[in-house]
Scaffold this motif. Structure first.
Motif, PDB file in Angstrom:
ATOM      1  N   ARG A 214       0.841  -1.196   0.000  1.00  0.00           N
ATOM      2  CA  ARG A 214       0.000   0.000   0.000  1.00  0.00           C
ATOM      3  C   ARG A 214       0.875   1.245   0.000  1.00  0.00           C
ATOM      4  NH1 ARG A 214      -4.663   0.294   4.383  1.00  0.00           N
ATOM      5  NH2 ARG A 214      -5.381  -1.414   3.035  1.00  0.00           N
ATOM      6  N   GLN A 215       0.611   2.128  -0.944  1.00  0.00           N
ATOM      7  CA  GLN A 215       1.365   3.370  -1.034  1.00  0.00           C
ATOM      8  C   GLN A 215       0.705   4.444  -0.172  1.00  0.00           C
ATOM      9  OE1 GLN A 215       4.239   3.626  -2.810  1.00  0.00           O
ATOM     10  NE2 GLN A 215       4.020   1.461  -3.313  1.00  0.00           N
ATOM     11  N   ASN A 216       1.530   5.189   0.537  1.00  0.00           N
ATOM     12  CA  ASN A 216       0.975   6.289   1.306  1.00  0.00           C
ATOM     13  C   ASN A 216       0.457   7.349   0.343  1.00  0.00           C
ATOM     14  OD1 ASN A 216       1.655   5.153   3.784  1.00  0.00           O
ATOM     15  ND2 ASN A 216       3.732   6.011   3.700  1.00  0.00           N
ATOM     16  N   PRO A 217      -0.781   7.757   0.483  1.00  0.00           N
ATOM     17  CA  PRO A 217      -1.317   8.768  -0.445  1.00  0.00           C
ATOM     18  C   PRO A 217      -0.568  10.084  -0.284  1.00  0.00           C
ATOM     19  CG  PRO A 217      -2.808   8.424   1.417  1.00  0.00           C
ATOM     20  CD  PRO A 217      -1.750   7.374   1.519  1.00  0.00           C
ATOM     21  N   LEU A 218      -0.428  10.810  -1.399  1.00  0.00           N
ATOM     22  CA  LEU A 218       0.216  12.120  -1.338  1.00  0.00           C
ATOM     23  C   LEU A 218      -0.677  13.085  -0.578  1.00  0.00           C
ATOM     24  CD1 LEU A 218       1.517  12.470  -5.007  1.00  0.00           C
ATOM     25  CD2 LEU A 218       2.822  11.833  -2.985  1.00  0.00           C
ATOM     26  N   PRO A 219      -0.087  13.989   0.159  1.00  0.00           N
ATOM     27  CA  PRO A 219      -0.912  15.009   0.821  1.00  0.00           C
ATOM     28  C   PRO A 219      -1.610  15.868  -0.222  1.00  0.00           C
ATOM     29  CG  PRO A 219       1.422  15.554   0.973  1.00  0.00           C
ATOM     30  CD  PRO A 219       1.348  14.166   0.410  1.00  0.00           C
ATOM     31  N   PRO A 220      -2.707  16.476   0.121  1.00  0.00           N
ATOM     32  CA  PRO A 220      -3.418  17.319  -0.858  1.00  0.00           C
ATOM     33  C   PRO A 220      -2.535  18.459  -1.334  1.00  0.00           C
ATOM     34  CG  PRO A 220      -4.291  17.630   1.377  1.00  0.00           C
ATOM     35  CD  PRO A 220      -3.377  16.456   1.435  1.00  0.00           C
ATOM     36  N   ILE A 221      -2.657  18.796  -2.606  1.00  0.00           N
ATOM     37  CA  ILE A 221      -1.864  19.878  -3.177  1.00  0.00           C
ATOM     38  C   ILE A 221      -2.550  21.207  -2.871  1.00  0.00           C
ATOM     39  CG2 ILE A 221      -0.934  20.855  -5.306  1.00  0.00           C
ATOM     40  CD1 ILE A 221      -1.042  18.037  -6.469  1.00  0.00           C
ATOM     41  N   PRO A 222      -1.864  22.116  -2.193  1.00  0.00           N
ATOM     42  CA  PRO A 222      -2.498  23.414  -1.907  1.00  0.00           C
ATOM     43  C   PRO A 222      -2.731  24.192  -3.189  1.00  0.00           C
ATOM     44  CG  PRO A 222      -0.185  23.424  -1.269  1.00  0.00           C
ATOM     45  CD  PRO A 222      -0.508  22.007  -1.639  1.00  0.00           C
ATOM     46  N   ASP A 223      -3.736  25.025  -3.173  1.00  0.00           N
ATOM     47  CA  ASP A 223      -4.119  25.768  -4.377  1.00  0.00           C
ATOM     48  C   ASP A 223      -2.972  26.631  -4.900  1.00  0.00           C
ATOM     49  OD1 ASP A 223      -6.406  26.678  -6.195  1.00  0.00           O
ATOM     50  OD2 ASP A 223      -5.682  28.587  -5.400  1.00  0.00           O
ATOM     51  N   TRP A 224      -2.164  27.192  -3.996  1.00  0.00           N
ATOM     52  CA  TRP A 224      -1.082  28.068  -4.444  1.00  0.00           C
ATOM     53  C   TRP A 224      -0.020  27.325  -5.245  1.00  0.00           C
ATOM     54  CZ3 TRP A 224       3.559  26.341  -2.759  1.00  0.00           C
ATOM     55  CH2 TRP A 224       3.613  25.639  -1.560  1.00  0.00           C
ATOM     56  N   ALA A 225       0.084  25.995  -5.049  1.00  0.00           N
ATOM     57  CA  ALA A 225       1.122  25.219  -5.729  1.00  0.00           C
ATOM     58  C   ALA A 225       0.705  24.723  -7.100  1.00  0.00           C
ATOM     59  CB  ALA A 225       1.524  24.027  -4.867  1.00  0.00           C
ATOM     60  N   LEU A 226      -0.566  24.825  -7.444  1.00  0.00           N
ATOM     61  CA  LEU A 226      -1.021  24.367  -8.754  1.00  0.00           C
ATOM     62  C   LEU A 226      -0.450  25.271  -9.844  1.00  0.00           C
ATOM     63  CD1 LEU A 226      -4.761  23.634  -7.908  1.00  0.00           C
ATOM     64  CD2 LEU A 226      -2.927  21.961  -8.232  1.00  0.00           C
ATOM     65  N   PRO A 227      -0.061  24.687 -10.986  1.00  0.00           N
ATOM     66  CA  PRO A 227       0.529  25.521 -12.049  1.00  0.00           C
ATOM     67  C   PRO A 227      -0.506  26.424 -12.705  1.00  0.00           C
ATOM     68  CG  PRO A 227       0.218  23.274 -12.816  1.00  0.00           C
ATOM     69  CD  PRO A 227      -0.101  23.263 -11.350  1.00  0.00           C
ATOM     70  N   GLY A 228      -0.010  27.470 -13.324  1.00  0.00           N
ATOM     71  CA  GLY A 228      -0.899  28.391 -14.014  1.00  0.00           C
ATOM     72  C   GLY A 228      -1.590  27.730 -15.196  1.00  0.00           C
ATOM     73  N   SER A 229      -2.813  28.122 -15.453  1.00  0.00           N
ATOM     74  CA  SER A 229      -3.583  27.575 -16.568  1.00  0.00           C
ATOM     75  C   SER A 229      -4.606  28.624 -17.001  1.00  0.00           C
ATOM     76  CB  SER A 229      -4.296  26.285 -16.154  1.00  0.00           C
ATOM     77  OG  SER A 229      -5.318  26.566 -15.209  1.00  0.00           O
ATOM     78  N   ALA A 230      -5.466  28.247 -17.944  1.00  0.00           N
ATOM     79  CA  ALA A 230      -6.501  29.181 -18.403  1.00  0.00           C
ATOM     80  C   ALA A 230      -7.471  29.530 -17.286  1.00  0.00           C
ATOM     81  CB  ALA A 230      -7.248  28.566 -19.578  1.00  0.00           C
ATOM     82  N   THR A 231      -7.554  28.663 -16.262  1.00  0.00           N
ATOM     83  CA  THR A 231      -8.519  28.899 -15.179  1.00  0.00           C
ATOM     84  C   THR A 231      -7.859  29.084 -13.821  1.00  0.00           C
ATOM     85  OG1 THR A 231      -8.760  26.509 -14.865  1.00  0.00           O
ATOM     86  CG2 THR A 231     -10.301  27.576 -16.392  1.00  0.00           C
ATOM     87  N   HIS A 232      -6.528  29.111 -13.776  1.00  0.00           N
ATOM     88  CA  HIS A 232      -5.857  29.191 -12.480  1.00  0.00           C
ATOM     89  C   HIS A 232      -4.559  29.974 -12.611  1.00  0.00           C
ATOM     90  CE1 HIS A 232      -3.202  27.844  -9.157  1.00  0.00           C
ATOM     91  NE2 HIS A 232      -4.328  27.801  -8.472  1.00  0.00           N
ATOM     92  N   GLN A 233      -4.289  30.787 -11.625  1.00  0.00           N
ATOM     93  CA  GLN A 233      -3.033  31.537 -11.582  1.00  0.00           C
ATOM     94  C   GLN A 233      -2.248  31.102 -10.348  1.00  0.00           C
ATOM     95  OE1 GLN A 233      -3.445  35.792 -11.561  1.00  0.00           O
ATOM     96  NE2 GLN A 233      -1.256  36.175 -11.380  1.00  0.00           N
ATOM     97  N   GLN A 234      -1.012  30.677 -10.578  1.00  0.00           N
ATOM     98  CA  GLN A 234      -0.175  30.289  -9.442  1.00  0.00           C
ATOM     99  C   GLN A 234       0.223  31.536  -8.660  1.00  0.00           C
ATOM    100  OE1 GLN A 234       4.126  28.733  -9.452  1.00  0.00           O
ATOM    101  NE2 GLN A 234       2.925  26.860  -9.314  1.00  0.00           N
ATOM    102  N   VAL A 235       0.250  31.401  -7.351  1.00  0.00           N
ATOM    103  CA  VAL A 235       0.629  32.517  -6.482  1.00  0.00           C
ATOM    104  C   VAL A 235       1.743  32.061  -5.554  1.00  0.00           C
ATOM    105  CG1 VAL A 235      -1.654  33.591  -6.574  1.00  0.00           C
ATOM    106  CG2 VAL A 235      -1.142  31.911  -4.780  1.00  0.00           C
ATOM    107  N   ALA A 236       2.322  32.991  -4.832  1.00  0.00           N
ATOM    108  CA  ALA A 236       3.417  32.674  -3.915  1.00  0.00           C
ATOM    109  C   ALA A 236       2.927  31.798  -2.766  1.00  0.00           C
ATOM    110  CB  ALA A 236       4.004  33.971  -3.363  1.00  0.00           C
ATOM    111  N   PRO A 237       3.787  30.921  -2.253  1.00  0.00           N
ATOM    112  CA  PRO A 237       3.401  30.109  -1.093  1.00  0.00           C
ATOM    113  C   PRO A 237       3.228  30.978   0.147  1.00  0.00           C
ATOM    114  CG  PRO A 237       5.729  29.839  -1.573  1.00  0.00           C
ATOM    115  CD  PRO A 237       5.165  30.645  -2.694  1.00  0.00           C
ATOM    116  N   PRO A 238       2.543  30.475   1.159  1.00  0.00           N
ATOM    117  CA  PRO A 238       2.440  31.230   2.418  1.00  0.00           C
ATOM    118  C   PRO A 238       3.829  31.543   2.966  1.00  0.00           C
ATOM    119  CG  PRO A 238       0.930  29.357   2.412  1.00  0.00           C
ATOM    120  CD  PRO A 238       1.794  29.207   1.204  1.00  0.00           C
TER     121      PRO A 238
END
Length: 285
Positions: free
Chosen positions: A41-65
């Motif tokens: 069993r693989q340990n699931p990855l922790p959820p990806i915070p919104d700030w870490a998602l790459p930029g796209s047509a619907t999302h803009q990456q921002v600086a981490p906390p």
């Protein structure tokens, strides 16, 4: 009961006992086979915070906390001309790297949200150095469909912390090159960007189409506290682009090559070859 009957009963008891042992062994082997075929069993990855998602047509990456950091994972085993390697900032999926002595190629595999803002996530092959430095390499992305903002970096870094003071030359998957620097620990990166194109080149829809030119070779030079970017677009001799920037690093510092997929949990690959690393300025070639 006669002796014949007793012998017959003993024979039946022995047979029943043997059959029970065979059945038990069969069930045990079956259980072991099922266990062997079941992947751990693989340990699931922790959820990806919104700030870490790459930029796209619907999302803009921002600086981490401001308080978000991860300790780097460091490995002191030499690789090619480098003393060791690190997963700077410990991306969600560990990176890896290999060196082919026959071809002189370094293959770097890495995930990582970015090499930017106030902290970095990328695989870094490094050498401890002091004084002036010349570093250059040919760049290749084996997967032409990788994320456009993925980046290969030639970096001179004060420490292996994810928020270290640093200067870098980078080439992005979509062709942009830049000279960037983090002027102090845990501060935001500043850069000078170059987007290079030409008309009438192969790949355009028409002779008037602007076609992106991706540098074939990139380099960084440290001369005292001056850092500069050097490029070869089509195989011509390396030449400096723009003015140098000023940044002071205390000796020793870390000099090396790295790669970031610019996607928090997706590993991509870059290949660097013909790597030149000299402990003096004026040797970028």
């Amino acid at each position: 009961m006669g002796s014949g009957a007793r012998c017959l009963l003993q024979w039946f008891a022995m047979r029943i006992s043997k059959i029970r042992r065979l059945i038990s062994a069969t069930f045990l082997l079956a259980a072991l086979a099922v266990h062997a075929q079941t992947p751990p069993r693989q340990n699931p990855l922790p959820p990806i915070p919104d700030w870490a998602l790459p930029g796209s047509a619907t999302h803009q990456q921002v600086a981490p906390p401001a308080d978000f950091h991860r300790p780097s994972s460091n490995f002191d085993a030499p690789i090619g001309i480098f003393d060791g390697q690190s997963d700077i900032g410990s991306a969600l999926v560990p990176g890896s790297a290999s060196y082919d002595a026959a071809t002189g190629q370094y293959t770097i595999n890495s995930a990582g949200y970015n090499v930017w803002y106030t902290r970095d996530e990328f695989r870094f092959l490094w050498k401890r150095m002091s004084g002036d430095v010349s570093l250059a390499a040919d760049i290749n992305f084996p997967d032409p469909k990788g994320y456009g903002d993925r980046k290969v970096v030639l970096m001179i870094r004060q420490s292996l912390d994810d928020d270290s003071k640093a200067a870098m030359v980078a080439e992005h998957g979509a062709g942009m090159v830049h000279l960037a620097w983090r002027p102090e620990k845990d501060t935001r990166v500043t850069d000078m960007e170059f987007r290079i194109g030409g008309r009438g080149r192969p790949g355009g829809a028409s002779p008037d189409s602007l076609v992106t030119i991706s540098a074939r070779r990139i380099g960084i030079e440290k001369r005292g506290d001056d850092f500069s970017i050097w490029l070869s677009l089509d195989g011509e001799p390396m030449h400096q682009f723009g003015p140098p920037i000023k940044l002071h690093l205390d000796a020793p510092f870390y000099v090396g090559i790295g790669f970031c997929s610019h996607q928090p949990e997706t590993v991509d690959t870059a290949v660097l070859s013909n790597v030149v690393l000299e402990n003096k300025a004026g040797k970028v070639q």
